[in-house]
Design a protein around this motif. Structure first.
Motif, PDB file in Angstrom:
ATOM      1  N   ARG A 161       0.882  -1.165   0.000  1.00 36.08           N
ATOM      2  CA  ARG A 161       0.000   0.000   0.000  1.00 36.08           C
ATOM      3  C   ARG A 161       0.923   1.219   0.000  1.00 36.08           C
ATOM      4  O   ARG A 161       1.590   1.483   1.003  1.00 36.08           O
ATOM      5  CB  ARG A 161      -0.904   0.001   1.214  1.00 36.08           C
ATOM      6  N   ILE A 162       0.970   1.901  -1.125  1.00 32.40           N
ATOM      7  CA  ILE A 162       1.908   3.002  -1.307  1.00 32.40           C
ATOM      8  C   ILE A 162       1.188   4.328  -1.146  1.00 32.40           C
ATOM      9  O   ILE A 162       0.158   4.567  -1.784  1.00 32.40           O
ATOM     10  CB  ILE A 162       2.572   2.924  -2.701  1.00 32.40           C
ATOM     11  N   LEU A 163       1.745   5.181  -0.306  1.00 30.06           N
ATOM     12  CA  LEU A 163       1.270   6.554  -0.170  1.00 30.06           C
ATOM     13  C   LEU A 163       2.296   7.424  -0.883  1.00 30.06           C
ATOM     14  O   LEU A 163       3.459   7.471  -0.498  1.00 30.06           O
ATOM     15  CB  LEU A 163       1.159   6.952   1.301  1.00 30.06           C
ATOM     16  N   ASP A 164       1.867   8.073  -1.950  1.00 33.53           N
ATOM     17  CA  ASP A 164       2.748   8.911  -2.765  1.00 33.53           C
ATOM     18  C   ASP A 164       2.462  10.371  -2.419  1.00 33.53           C
ATOM     19  O   ASP A 164       1.436  10.917  -2.816  1.00 33.53           O
ATOM     20  CB  ASP A 164       2.483   8.623  -4.246  1.00 33.53           C
ATOM     21  N   LEU A 165       3.372  10.976  -1.661  1.00 31.90           N
ATOM     22  CA  LEU A 165       3.209  12.367  -1.243  1.00 31.90           C
ATOM     23  C   LEU A 165       3.763  13.280  -2.323  1.00 31.90           C
ATOM     24  O   LEU A 165       4.913  13.132  -2.732  1.00 31.90           O
ATOM     25  CB  LEU A 165       3.925  12.606   0.091  1.00 31.90           C
ATOM     26  N   GLY A 166       2.944  14.206  -2.781  1.00 37.39           N
ATOM     27  CA  GLY A 166       3.330  15.047  -3.913  1.00 37.39           C
ATOM     28  C   GLY A 166       3.238  14.242  -5.203  1.00 37.39           C
ATOM     29  O   GLY A 166       4.093  14.313  -6.068  1.00 37.39           O
ATOM     30  N   HIS A 207      -1.243  -0.938  -4.442  1.00 37.29           N
ATOM     31  CA  HIS A 207      -2.342   0.011  -4.312  1.00 37.29           C
ATOM     32  C   HIS A 207      -1.732   1.370  -3.999  1.00 37.29           C
ATOM     33  O   HIS A 207      -0.816   1.465  -3.185  1.00 37.29           O
ATOM     34  CB  HIS A 207      -3.305  -0.398  -3.198  1.00 37.29           C
ATOM     35  N   PHE A 208      -2.258   2.401  -4.633  1.00 41.56           N
ATOM     36  CA  PHE A 208      -1.700   3.746  -4.501  1.00 41.56           C
ATOM     37  C   PHE A 208      -2.716   4.715  -3.941  1.00 41.56           C
ATOM     38  O   PHE A 208      -3.844   4.785  -4.417  1.00 41.56           O
ATOM     39  CB  PHE A 208      -1.249   4.280  -5.873  1.00 41.56           C
ATOM     40  N   ARG A 209      -2.268   5.458  -2.944  1.00 43.13           N
ATOM     41  CA  ARG A 209      -3.007   6.617  -2.454  1.00 43.13           C
ATOM     42  C   ARG A 209      -2.049   7.782  -2.620  1.00 43.13           C
ATOM     43  O   ARG A 209      -0.886   7.698  -2.216  1.00 43.13           O
ATOM     44  CB  ARG A 209      -3.387   6.421  -0.989  1.00 43.13           C
ATOM     45  N   GLY A 210      -2.487   8.830  -3.253  1.00 44.47           N
ATOM     46  CA  GLY A 210      -1.614   9.965  -3.500  1.00 44.47           C
ATOM     47  C   GLY A 210      -2.201  11.253  -2.979  1.00 44.47           C
ATOM     48  O   GLY A 210      -3.417  11.438  -2.983  1.00 44.47           O
ATOM     49  N   ILE A 211      -1.318  12.132  -2.534  1.00 49.50           N
ATOM     50  CA  ILE A 211      -1.705  13.465  -2.074  1.00 49.50           C
ATOM     51  C   ILE A 211      -0.934  14.465  -2.924  1.00 49.50           C
ATOM     52  O   ILE A 211       0.296  14.364  -3.042  1.00 49.50           O
ATOM     53  CB  ILE A 211      -1.343  13.681  -0.583  1.00 49.50           C
ATOM     54  N   GLU A 212      -1.655  15.426  -3.498  1.00 46.41           N
ATOM     55  CA  GLU A 212      -1.032  16.423  -4.380  1.00 46.41           C
ATOM     56  C   GLU A 212      -1.593  17.804  -4.050  1.00 46.41           C
ATOM     57  O   GLU A 212      -2.814  17.967  -3.992  1.00 46.41           O
ATOM     58  CB  GLU A 212      -1.299  16.070  -5.846  1.00 46.41           C
ATOM     59  N   LEU A 213      -0.714  18.774  -3.845  1.00 47.87           N
ATOM     60  CA  LEU A 213      -1.130  20.129  -3.512  1.00 47.87           C
ATOM     61  C   LEU A 213      -2.016  20.735  -4.611  1.00 47.87           C
ATOM     62  O   LEU A 213      -2.973  21.431  -4.322  1.00 47.87           O
ATOM     63  CB  LEU A 213       0.103  21.009  -3.267  1.00 47.87           C
ATOM     64  N   ARG A 264      -1.423   7.126   7.833  1.00 44.47           N
ATOM     65  CA  ARG A 264      -1.740   5.762   8.266  1.00 44.47           C
ATOM     66  C   ARG A 264      -2.033   4.854   7.082  1.00 44.47           C
ATOM     67  O   ARG A 264      -2.291   5.306   5.977  1.00 44.47           O
ATOM     68  CB  ARG A 264      -2.957   5.775   9.195  1.00 44.47           C
ATOM     69  N   ASP A 265      -2.009   3.574   7.345  1.00 46.02           N
ATOM     70  CA  ASP A 265      -2.389   2.540   6.389  1.00 46.02           C
ATOM     71  C   ASP A 265      -1.511   2.520   5.143  1.00 46.02           C
ATOM     72  O   ASP A 265      -1.992   2.262   4.035  1.00 46.02           O
ATOM     73  CB  ASP A 265      -3.863   2.678   5.974  1.00 46.02           C
ATOM     74  N   ALA A 266      -0.228   2.780   5.307  1.00 45.25           N
ATOM     75  CA  ALA A 266       0.717   2.697   4.185  1.00 45.25           C
ATOM     76  C   ALA A 266       1.869   1.779   4.583  1.00 45.25           C
ATOM     77  O   ALA A 266       2.349   1.821   5.720  1.00 45.25           O
ATOM     78  CB  ALA A 266       1.252   4.083   3.831  1.00 45.25           C
ATOM     79  N   ASP A 267       2.268   0.945   3.646  1.00 43.69           N
ATOM     80  CA  ASP A 267       3.460   0.116   3.834  1.00 43.69           C
ATOM     81  C   ASP A 267       4.696   0.850   3.332  1.00 43.69           C
ATOM     82  O   ASP A 267       5.809   0.606   3.776  1.00 43.69           O
ATOM     83  CB  ASP A 267       3.332  -1.196   3.041  1.00 43.69           C
ATOM     84  N   VAL A 268       4.459   1.728   2.355  1.00 48.31           N
ATOM     85  CA  VAL A 268       5.526   2.489   1.703  1.00 48.31           C
ATOM     86  C   VAL A 268       5.048   3.934   1.582  1.00 48.31           C
ATOM     87  O   VAL A 268       3.900   4.175   1.207  1.00 48.31           O
ATOM     88  CB  VAL A 268       5.818   1.944   0.282  1.00 48.31           C
ATOM     89  N   ILE A 269       5.927   4.870   1.897  1.00 46.01           N
ATOM     90  CA  ILE A 269       5.631   6.275   1.647  1.00 46.01           C
ATOM     91  C   ILE A 269       6.701   6.800   0.697  1.00 46.01           C
ATOM     92  O   ILE A 269       7.892   6.756   1.001  1.00 46.01           O
ATOM     93  CB  ILE A 269       5.582   7.101   2.946  1.00 46.01           C
ATOM     94  N   LEU A 273       5.402   4.724   9.672  1.00 44.40           N
ATOM     95  CA  LEU A 273       5.810   3.450   9.072  1.00 44.40           C
ATOM     96  C   LEU A 273       6.336   2.455  10.091  1.00 44.40           C
ATOM     97  O   LEU A 273       6.266   1.242   9.858  1.00 44.40           O
ATOM     98  CB  LEU A 273       6.885   3.691   8.006  1.00 44.40           C
ATOM     99  N   GLY A 274       6.868   2.932  11.185  1.00 42.21           N
ATOM    100  CA  GLY A 274       7.448   2.017  12.160  1.00 42.21           C
ATOM    101  C   GLY A 274       8.660   1.294  11.566  1.00 42.21           C
ATOM    102  O   GLY A 274       9.258   1.761  10.605  1.00 42.21           O
ATOM    103  N   THR A 275       8.995   0.160  12.107  1.00 48.55           N
ATOM    104  CA  THR A 275      10.210  -0.552  11.679  1.00 48.55           C
ATOM    105  C   THR A 275      10.018  -1.382  10.417  1.00 48.55           C
ATOM    106  O   THR A 275      10.987  -1.745   9.772  1.00 48.55           O
ATOM    107  CB  THR A 275      10.717  -1.478  12.802  1.00 48.55           C
ATOM    108  N   ASP A 276       8.775  -1.675  10.059  1.00 52.30           N
ATOM    109  CA  ASP A 276       8.524  -2.531   8.901  1.00 52.30           C
ATOM    110  C   ASP A 276       8.267  -1.761   7.611  1.00 52.30           C
ATOM    111  O   ASP A 276       8.164  -2.362   6.553  1.00 52.30           O
ATOM    112  CB  ASP A 276       7.327  -3.455   9.158  1.00 52.30           C
ATOM    113  N   GLY A 277       8.138  -0.456   7.695  1.00 56.59           N
ATOM    114  CA  GLY A 277       7.780   0.329   6.516  1.00 56.59           C
ATOM    115  C   GLY A 277       8.985   0.721   5.680  1.00 56.59           C
ATOM    116  O   GLY A 277      10.128   0.533   6.067  1.00 56.59           O
TER     117      GLY A 277
END
Length: 169
Positions: A57-62, A95-101, A134-139, A164-168
């Motif tokens: 679960r990837i969170l793509d910031l920007g 799976h991708f969740r993205g945030i864009e200004l 939250r809810d991301a394995d990768v940022i 992400l903690g230690t597993d992210g």
């Protein structure tokens, strides 16, 4: 054929797969995607180095227009169709969740990618400094952190590490 020729052919095929969904969004978006994905070496390196695990679960910031999602999902499609002849296999089930200004860029990415990939791509307008991590394995933060003042960069990266903690990744 030589390995470099095979790699060039694969990159061309992947570039076509990744950018074709942007055609209906207009010439500018299509050519922007081709230029960025074809010219920035980070995208090929992410696959070559097997950075992303399957089903992440990837969170793509920007996230902009969702080019990271387009590239990785294009690679997955090529592999699923038996057309991948690269030395490393692309990740699958992402799976991708993205945030864009700039919300209109996120809307463009949704318009391009959701018809093909459905709920696997969810891009929205917002400020990455205030994003729910939250809810991301990768940022992923590609080509945007340098636009943020240094003190806020540190706070952002602290939030990412905590989320992400230690597993992210």
């Amino acid at each position: 054929p030589t390995e470099s020729l095979m790699q060039a052919n694969l990159k061309k095929k992947l570039l076509d797969f990744a950018t074709e969904p942007y055609r209906p969004t207009g010439r500018f978006n299509y050519h922007w995607a081709r230029g960025k994905l074809g010219g920035d070496p980070i995208f090929a390196a992410l696959i070559k180095r097997s950075v992303f695990p399957d089903n992440a679960r990837i969170l793509d910031l920007g996230c902009g227009r969702g080019l990271l999602a387009a590239w990785l999902l294009g690679a997955e499609r090529l592999a699923a169709q038996g057309e991948w002849d690269g030395s490393t296999t692309p990740p699958k089930g992402l799976h991708f969740r993205g945030i864009e200004l700039m919300a209109r860029e996120a809307a463009c990415g949704n318009q391009a990618l959701q018809p093909l990939h459905g709920e696997r791509v969810q891009l929205s307008g917002g400020d990455m400094l205030e994003a729910d991590l939250r809810d991301a394995d990768v940022i992923a933060i590609l080509d945007v952190l340098h636009y943020v003042p240094y003190a806020e960069q540190e706070r952002m990266l602290d939030r990412v590490r905590a989320a992400l903690g230690t597993d992210g990744l």
